[in-house]
Scaffold this motif. Structure first.
Motif, PDB file in Angstrom:
ATOM      1  N   TYR A 271     109.567 -41.565 -67.214  1.00 34.40           N
ATOM      2  CA  TYR A 271     108.687 -40.685 -67.993  1.00 34.40           C
ATOM      3  C   TYR A 271     109.020 -40.755 -69.476  1.00 34.40           C
ATOM      4  N   ILE A 272     108.003 -40.797 -70.319  1.00 38.52           N
ATOM      5  CA  ILE A 272     108.149 -40.698 -71.776  1.00 38.52           C
ATOM      6  C   ILE A 272     107.164 -39.642 -72.260  1.00 38.52           C
ATOM      7  N   HIS A 273     107.647 -38.718 -73.075  1.00 42.15           N
ATOM      8  CA  HIS A 273     106.767 -37.687 -73.625  1.00 42.15           C
ATOM      9  C   HIS A 273     105.700 -38.339 -74.497  1.00 42.15           C
ATOM     10  N   VAL A 274     104.526 -37.732 -74.524  1.00 46.62           N
ATOM     11  CA  VAL A 274     103.391 -38.322 -75.236  1.00 46.62           C
ATOM     12  C   VAL A 274     103.698 -38.520 -76.718  1.00 46.62           C
ATOM     13  N   ASN A 275     104.426 -37.586 -77.351  1.00 43.53           N
ATOM     14  CA  ASN A 275     104.771 -37.755 -78.767  1.00 43.53           C
ATOM     15  C   ASN A 275     105.716 -38.926 -78.984  1.00 43.53           C
ATOM     16  N   ARG A 276     106.601 -39.142 -78.049  1.00 42.89           N
ATOM     17  CA  ARG A 276     107.575 -40.229 -78.151  1.00 42.89           C
ATOM     18  C   ARG A 276     106.880 -41.590 -78.059  1.00 42.89           C
ATOM     19  N   ARG A 277     105.760 -41.654 -77.368  1.00 43.57           N
ATOM     20  CA  ARG A 277     105.067 -42.936 -77.191  1.00 43.57           C
ATOM     21  C   ARG A 277     104.557 -43.479 -78.525  1.00 43.57           C
ATOM     22  N   THR A 278     103.991 -42.602 -79.356  1.00 45.60           N
ATOM     23  CA  THR A 278     103.528 -43.068 -80.660  1.00 45.60           C
ATOM     24  C   THR A 278     104.706 -43.397 -81.567  1.00 45.60           C
ATOM     25  N   GLU A 279     105.822 -42.681 -81.416  1.00 49.00           N
ATOM     26  CA  GLU A 279     107.008 -42.975 -82.225  1.00 49.00           C
ATOM     27  C   GLU A 279     107.573 -44.350 -81.886  1.00 49.00           C
ATOM     28  N   ILE A 280     107.568 -44.706 -80.610  1.00 46.84           N
ATOM     29  CA  ILE A 280     108.049 -46.031 -80.191  1.00 46.84           C
ATOM     30  C   ILE A 280     107.170 -47.122 -80.793  1.00 46.84           C
ATOM     31  N   ALA A 281     105.853 -46.907 -80.755  1.00 49.39           N
ATOM     32  CA  ALA A 281     104.927 -47.887 -81.338  1.00 49.39           C
ATOM     33  C   ALA A 281     105.154 -48.020 -82.836  1.00 49.39           C
ATOM     34  N   ARG A 282     105.372 -46.893 -83.519  1.00 45.87           N
ATOM     35  CA  ARG A 282     105.608 -46.922 -84.962  1.00 45.87           C
ATOM     36  C   ARG A 282     106.915 -47.644 -85.272  1.00 45.87           C
ATOM     37  N   GLY A 283     107.930 -47.457 -84.436  1.00 50.97           N
ATOM     38  CA  GLY A 283     109.213 -48.107 -84.651  1.00 50.97           C
ATOM     39  C   GLY A 283     109.118 -49.619 -84.632  1.00 50.97           C
ATOM     40  N   GLN A 284     108.110 -50.150 -83.948  1.00 52.20           N
ATOM     41  CA  GLN A 284     107.901 -51.597 -83.887  1.00 52.20           C
ATOM     42  C   GLN A 284     106.795 -52.055 -84.835  1.00 52.20           C
ATOM     43  N   GLN A 285     106.352 -51.163 -85.730  1.00 53.47           N
ATOM     44  CA  GLN A 285     105.309 -51.451 -86.718  1.00 53.47           C
ATOM     45  C   GLN A 285     104.063 -52.048 -86.041  1.00 53.47           C
ATOM     46  N   ALA A 286     103.608 -51.358 -85.009  1.00 48.03           N
ATOM     47  CA  ALA A 286     102.450 -51.835 -84.249  1.00 48.03           C
ATOM     48  C   ALA A 286     101.177 -51.785 -85.087  1.00 48.03           C
ATOM     49  N   ASP A 287     100.333 -52.796 -84.913  1.00 55.24           N
ATOM     50  CA  ASP A 287      99.033 -52.831 -85.579  1.00 55.24           C
ATOM     51  C   ASP A 287      97.982 -52.084 -84.774  1.00 55.24           C
ATOM     52  N   LEU A 288      98.253 -51.879 -83.476  1.00 52.03           N
ATOM     53  CA  LEU A 288      97.302 -51.200 -82.592  1.00 52.03           C
ATOM     54  C   LEU A 288      98.060 -50.646 -81.396  1.00 52.03           C
ATOM     55  N   LEU A 289      97.659 -49.465 -80.941  1.00 49.58           N
ATOM     56  CA  LEU A 289      98.215 -48.877 -79.721  1.00 49.58           C
ATOM     57  C   LEU A 289      97.111 -48.781 -78.683  1.00 49.58           C
ATOM     58  N   VAL A 290      97.357 -49.375 -77.516  1.00 47.15           N
ATOM     59  CA  VAL A 290      96.410 -49.328 -76.403  1.00 47.15           C
ATOM     60  C   VAL A 290      97.065 -48.576 -75.256  1.00 47.15           C
ATOM     61  N   SER A 291      96.537 -47.409 -74.914  1.00 51.20           N
ATOM     62  CA  SER A 291      97.068 -46.605 -73.822  1.00 51.20           C
ATOM     63  C   SER A 291      96.165 -46.777 -72.595  1.00 51.20           C
ATOM     64  N   ILE A 292      96.758 -47.173 -71.475  1.00 56.04           N
ATOM     65  CA  ILE A 292      95.995 -47.502 -70.266  1.00 56.04           C
ATOM     66  C   ILE A 292      96.137 -46.381 -69.241  1.00 56.04           C
ATOM     67  N   HIS A 293      94.999 -45.892 -68.749  1.00 50.88           N
ATOM     68  CA  HIS A 293      94.977 -44.790 -67.784  1.00 50.88           C
ATOM     69  C   HIS A 293      93.912 -45.046 -66.717  1.00 50.88           C
ATOM     70  N   ALA A 294      93.915 -44.194 -65.695  1.00 47.63           N
ATOM     71  CA  ALA A 294      92.842 -44.167 -64.704  1.00 47.63           C
ATOM     72  C   ALA A 294      92.307 -42.738 -64.654  1.00 47.63           C
ATOM     73  N   ASP A 295      91.003 -42.601 -64.734  1.00 48.43           N
ATOM     74  CA  ASP A 295      90.366 -41.290 -64.808  1.00 48.43           C
ATOM     75  C   ASP A 295      90.357 -40.603 -63.441  1.00 48.43           C
ATOM     76  N   ALA A 296      90.012 -39.320 -63.435  1.00 51.02           N
ATOM     77  CA  ALA A 296      89.907 -38.571 -62.170  1.00 51.02           C
ATOM     78  C   ALA A 296      88.964 -37.395 -62.370  1.00 51.02           C
ATOM     79  N   PHE A 297      88.358 -36.967 -61.252  1.00 50.15           N
ATOM     80  CA  PHE A 297      87.468 -35.805 -61.286  1.00 50.15           C
ATOM     81  C   PHE A 297      87.627 -35.039 -59.988  1.00 50.15           C
ATOM     82  N   THR A 298      87.068 -33.820 -59.965  1.00 49.73           N
ATOM     83  CA  THR A 298      87.224 -32.953 -58.792  1.00 49.73           C
ATOM     84  C   THR A 298      86.363 -33.404 -57.620  1.00 49.73           C
ATOM     85  N   THR A 299      85.354 -34.229 -57.888  1.00 46.07           N
ATOM     86  CA  THR A 299      84.524 -34.789 -56.820  1.00 46.07           C
ATOM     87  C   THR A 299      84.635 -36.312 -56.861  1.00 46.07           C
TER      88      THR A 299
END
Length: 428
Positions: A199-227
């Motif tokens: 687990y990585i906290h959401v704020n820490r994820r952008t800090e890690i990207a900044r530490g590597q001087q990223a030109d772009l951050l792509v966050s990959i997820h899968a959506d969900a709904f109640t139905t």
């Protein structure tokens, strides 16, 4: 006497119920700068803890535990933890974590959240974590750095599909395949925010990207709904309301201005007196990030639509925390609805995961071919084109770019040395 007997029976029953807690599992989740240990319990824990030195230990006392002093088998391992042992009597258990070095432990209880029940969580930060390799000094032609964030992880499984499959087990393999494709492309470099199941906290994820001087951050997820009906992929960018809020919040964090403002912070020394200047720079940075993110999102949707059903055909705006970096264009890609049986089956397929990764890579590569950072290899390659002006000849251009006439002729498929004004030539 009857009244006293009833009270005694109630007290015994109460004691039996209180002592009904039990340690049902022990899991270790290591990450580069923190180790999390989770004790699964049958009820809310009654606990105390303290640390000892020489040797380094964390001691946890659990009250009202039944089943003696034996712990179940431990799942996982970490260099920070030498061993986990226990002792106790009929209704108490003492757990000792033998540590490799001193650490400031944080111990807290978590209430049930599917698929987990009651938990006692131990966070052990590493005071000397493995440092990310600093990016090389800017060269004449650097790689474009793409930070890839596999959503959720460790104790956070994300959404759960109809078959019981976890979102975190879909996002990581897609992220890994995308990283491989990027690393094989000259001029591009992938940086995995989460490299394994932790687990990585959401704020820490952008800090890690900044530490590597990223030109772009792509966050990959899968959506969900109640139905189960909704299905398909979508791409999200930061909402304007969240962007405005973030700029205001970051203005208050004066200690981070050098990090967020880059080289401009050398000029803006007194952020109290020059607050308007700092705000202008942050506003410009945030605006550039949002515009770039929207352009990338459009490219990604165009490619995703070739391999998956689209839930939304235009980029969507939201206030997701992982999108809030003012200095890093960021997108969140929902590759499908895990709550939809058809989408879940597709996303579990390694073949479909490969298609998703390839579509993301194609979109990102095309974007940076169109709009490369000025100091990147992509920009250098794009700049190696020449539009012919009046008075120029093939021999003159060969001399100017230090190449041979034959190389110019072959690369541009010229049958003669004749060139015309306005013609675009590729330079070897």
């Amino acid at each position: 006497m009857l009244h006293v007997l009833l009270l005694l029976l109630l007290a015994l029953f109460s004691m039996a119920s209180v002592a009904a807690n039990q340690v049902q599992g022990v899991r270790i989740w290591p990450s580069p700068d923190n180790t999390r240990v989770v004790f699964d319990l049958s009820a809310a824990p009654d606990h105390k803890y303290f640390t000892l030195d020489n040797p380094h230990r964390l001691v946890i006392d659990l009250s009202n535990i039944k089943g003696g002093s034996n712990l179940p088998a431990v799942s996982g391992e970490s260099p920070l933890i030498k061993a986990i042992r226990s002792s106790g009597d009929a209704n108490r258990m003492r757990i000792v974590l033998d540590l490799a070095k001193s650490t400031k432990a944080n111990v807290f209880a978590l209430s049930p959240t599917p698929p987990y029940g009651h938990r006692l969580v131990v966070d052990l930060p590493d005071d000397q974590p493995v440092q990310n390799t600093p990016p090389p000094a800017i060269r004449a032609a650097r790689d474009i750095v793409i930070a890839i964030d596999a959503g959720h992880g460790g104790e956070d499984p994300g959404s759960i599909g109809p078959s019981g499959f976890y979102e975190k087990n879909i996002t990581l393999p897609v992220a890994r395949q995308l990283a491989q494709l990027i690393d094989r492309q000259p001029g591009m470099k992938a940086m995995m925010v989460r490299t394994n199941d932790y687990y990585i906290h959401v704020n820490r994820r952008t800090e890690i990207a900044r530490g590597q001087q990223a030109d772009l951050l792509v966050s990959i997820h899968a959506d969900a709904f109640t139905t189960p009906q909704p299905r398909g992929a979508s791409v999200w960018v930061l909402s304007l309301r969240r962007a405005t809020t973030e700029v205001g919040r970051m203005l208050e964090q004066t200690e981070r201005h050098s990090e967020l403002l880059g080289g401009v912070a050398e000029i803006i020394k007194d952020s109290a007196n020059e607050r308007y200047l700092a705000q202008t720079v942050l506003d410009l940075s945030m605006n550039h990030s949002m515009v770039t993110a929207y352009q990338v999102a459009g490219e990604v949707l165009q490619e995703l639509g070739k391999v998956a059903h689209l839930h939304k055909k235009e980029p969507q705006a939201a206030s997701f925390g992982v999108l809030k970096a003012p200095d890093i264009p960021s997108i969140l890609v929902e590759i499908g609805f895990i709550s939809n049986p058809q989408d879940e089956k597709l996303m579990r397929s390694s073949a479909h995961q490969a298609k998703l990764a390839q579509s993301l890579f194609t979109a990102l590569k095309r974007h940076f071919e169109k709009s490369p950072p000025a100091d990147s290899l992509f920009a250098q390659q794009r700049a190696r084109e020449h539009r012919v002006s009046a008075g120029e000849s093939l021999s003159l251009l060969a001399q100017r770019y230090n190449v041979s006439i034959d190389e110019l002729r072959n690369l541009n498929q010229l049958t003669t040395d004749s060139i015309r004004v306005g013609q675009t030539l590729r330079i070897p």
